[in-house]
Design a protein around this motif. Structure first.
Motif, PDB file in Angstrom:
ATOM      1  N   ARG A  31       6.669  -7.702 -11.353  1.00 16.21           N
ATOM      2  CA  ARG A  31       5.411  -7.998 -10.666  1.00 16.21           C
ATOM      3  C   ARG A  31       5.761  -8.724  -9.377  1.00 16.21           C
ATOM      4  NH1 ARG A  31       0.552  -6.357 -12.128  1.00 16.21           N
ATOM      5  NH2 ARG A  31      -0.399  -8.379 -11.993  1.00 16.21           N
ATOM      6  N   VAL A  32       5.187  -8.279  -8.276  1.00 17.45           N
ATOM      7  CA  VAL A  32       5.401  -8.928  -6.988  1.00 17.45           C
ATOM      8  C   VAL A  32       4.066  -9.171  -6.316  1.00 17.45           C
ATOM      9  CG1 VAL A  32       7.724  -8.004  -6.636  1.00 17.45           C
ATOM     10  CG2 VAL A  32       5.764  -6.732  -5.783  1.00 17.45           C
ATOM     11  N   THR A  33       3.987 -10.245  -5.575  1.00 15.60           N
ATOM     12  CA  THR A  33       2.749 -10.595  -4.897  1.00 15.60           C
ATOM     13  C   THR A  33       2.817 -10.163  -3.443  1.00 15.60           C
ATOM     14  OG1 THR A  33       2.448 -12.470  -6.375  1.00 15.60           O
ATOM     15  CG2 THR A  33       1.202 -12.492  -4.309  1.00 15.60           C
ATOM     16  N   LEU A  34       1.791  -9.441  -3.032  1.00 17.80           N
ATOM     17  CA  LEU A  34       1.618  -9.079  -1.631  1.00 17.80           C
ATOM     18  C   LEU A  34       0.732 -10.156  -1.016  1.00 17.80           C
ATOM     19  CD1 LEU A  34       1.027  -5.250  -2.057  1.00 17.80           C
ATOM     20  CD2 LEU A  34       3.167  -6.432  -1.577  1.00 17.80           C
ATOM     21  N   VAL A  35       0.184  -9.910   0.130  1.00 17.70           N
ATOM     22  CA  VAL A  35      -0.624 -10.913   0.816  1.00 17.70           C
ATOM     23  C   VAL A  35      -1.805 -11.378  -0.029  1.00 17.70           C
ATOM     24  CG1 VAL A  35      -2.089 -11.340   2.836  1.00 17.70           C
ATOM     25  CG2 VAL A  35       0.052 -10.089   3.087  1.00 17.70           C
ATOM     26  N   ASP A  36      -2.553 -10.425  -0.611  1.00 17.63           N
ATOM     27  CA  ASP A  36      -3.777 -10.822  -1.310  1.00 17.63           C
ATOM     28  C   ASP A  36      -3.870 -10.347  -2.757  1.00 17.63           C
ATOM     29  OD1 ASP A  36      -4.063  -8.155  -0.751  1.00 17.63           O
ATOM     30  OD2 ASP A  36      -6.061  -8.323   0.111  1.00 17.63           O
ATOM     31  N   HIS A  37      -2.834  -9.714  -3.283  1.00 18.29           N
ATOM     32  CA  HIS A  37      -2.861  -9.293  -4.677  1.00 18.29           C
ATOM     33  C   HIS A  37      -1.447  -9.009  -5.178  1.00 18.29           C
ATOM     34  CE1 HIS A  37      -3.001  -5.523  -2.444  1.00 18.29           C
ATOM     35  NE2 HIS A  37      -2.578  -4.910  -3.522  1.00 18.29           N
ATOM     36  N   THR A  38      -1.355  -8.691  -6.453  1.00 18.55           N
ATOM     37  CA  THR A  38      -0.065  -8.459  -7.093  1.00 18.55           C
ATOM     38  C   THR A  38       0.053  -6.999  -7.495  1.00 18.55           C
ATOM     39  OG1 THR A  38      -0.060 -10.727  -7.922  1.00 18.55           O
ATOM     40  CG2 THR A  38       1.408  -9.179  -9.013  1.00 18.55           C
ATOM     41  N   ILE A  39       1.238  -6.425  -7.278  1.00 15.27           N
ATOM     42  CA  ILE A  39       1.504  -5.056  -7.705  1.00 15.27           C
ATOM     43  C   ILE A  39       2.654  -5.069  -8.704  1.00 15.27           C
ATOM     44  CG2 ILE A  39       0.645  -3.973  -5.595  1.00 15.27           C
ATOM     45  CD1 ILE A  39       3.609  -3.622  -4.744  1.00 15.27           C
ATOM     46  N   THR A  40       2.792  -3.979  -9.412  1.00 17.14           N
ATOM     47  CA  THR A  40       3.875  -3.802 -10.361  1.00 17.14           C
ATOM     48  C   THR A  40       4.810  -2.722  -9.843  1.00 17.14           C
ATOM     49  OG1 THR A  40       2.415  -4.395 -12.195  1.00 17.14           O
ATOM     50  CG2 THR A  40       4.422  -3.196 -12.759  1.00 17.14           C
ATOM     51  N   LEU A  41       6.105  -2.990  -9.905  1.00 19.34           N
ATOM     52  CA  LEU A  41       7.127  -2.011  -9.550  1.00 19.34           C
ATOM     53  C   LEU A  41       7.792  -1.575 -10.847  1.00 19.34           C
ATOM     54  CD1 LEU A  41       8.679  -4.024  -6.605  1.00 19.34           C
ATOM     55  CD2 LEU A  41       6.859  -2.312  -6.485  1.00 19.34           C
ATOM     56  N   ARG A  42       7.984  -0.262 -11.007  1.00 14.88           N
ATOM     57  CA  ARG A  42       8.553   0.235 -12.261  1.00 14.88           C
ATOM     58  C   ARG A  42       9.129   1.630 -12.052  1.00 14.88           C
ATOM     59  NH1 ARG A  42       5.265   4.197 -14.088  1.00 14.88           N
ATOM     60  NH2 ARG A  42       3.043   4.092 -13.577  1.00 14.88           N
TER      61      ARG A  42
END
Length: 175
Positions: free
Chosen positions: A19-30
Motif C-alpha cells: 500500500r502506498v499513499t499518493l497525494v490524497d489517497h492510497t493505492i495498492t501495488l500487486r
C-alpha cells in the motif's frame, strides 16, 4: 472507503501487495491476477492507440495478456489498484545478460488510466518493480518508448533512468 479497507486487508494477507499513499489517497501495488485480464487488455489497446495510433486485435491481445497471466512466457504484469479497480499497469520481461550473468528486467506495457495520471501512480509502480528486481538479483531495468513519446521520455528521466541505446526492430506482423 470500507470496501477499500477490506480489499487491502485481503491483499496484504496474500503477501504480494504494497500500500502506498499518493497525494490524497492510497493505492495498492500487486502482481496481476487472472481476473485482471479484461482491464489489462483494455489498457494495452488504449496504450497502443495513444502512443502509436495502433488498433490491437482483440483476439491477439487477449491471448497475449492471458499467456502472461498464466505464466507461459518469462513475463509478469504488475498493477496499481484503487478501491478494487486497476488504474495502472506495467509488464516486465526477463532477458539474460551474458555480460552480467544476471537477468535484466525490461519494463513494457506501461499504462495509467487518464483519471490517475500526474498523481505518481507510475512512479510508485516503477519503485515497486525496481525493488522486486533488486530483491530477485536482477542486473537492472530497461525499457523502450516510441521515439515520438516525449512525455514518456521525460517521465522515465525524472525517475533517474538514462539511455545510450537505440532500439531497432524487424517485425513480422503488420503492427
Amino acid at each position: 472507503m470500507a470496501d477499500c479497507a477490506v480489499e487491502a486487508r485481503q491483499l496484504s494477507e496474500m503477501g504480494d501487495s504494497v500500500r502506498v499513499t499518493l497525494v490524497d489517497h492510497t493505492i495498492t501495488l500487486r502482481t496481476a491476477r487472472p481476473d485482471d485480464l479484461q482491464t489489462l487488455v483494455k489498457f494495452n489497446q488504449a496504450m497502443a492507440k495513444e502512443t502509436e495510433n495502433l488498433e490491437l486485435p482483440d483476439i491477439v491481445i487477449t491471448e497475449g495478456v492471458k499467456a502472461v497471466l498464466e505464466g507461459r512466457p518469462a513475463a509478469t504484469y504488475f498493477v496499481a489498484e484503487d478501491c478494487g479497480s486497476v488504474v495502472g499497469q506495467t509488464m516486465i520481461t526477463r532477458e539474460w545478460s551474458d555480460w552480467r550473468a544476471k537477468d535484466l528486467w525490461w519494463i513494457q506495457s506501461v499504462y495509467v488510466d487518464p483519471a490517475y495520471r500526474k498523481q505518481g501512480v507510475f512512479k510508485q509502480l516503477y519503485q515497486y518493480v525496481r525493488q522486486r528486481a533488486q530483491a530477485a538479483g536482477a542486473a537492472g531495468l530497461r525499457l523502450y518508448a516510441d521515439t515520438s513519446n516525449a512525455s514518456a521520455h521525460a517521465a522515465y528521466e525524472r525517475l533517474g533512468m538514462t539511455s545510450h541505446y537505440k532500439v531497432y526492430e524487424d517485425m513480422f506482423t503488420s503492427y
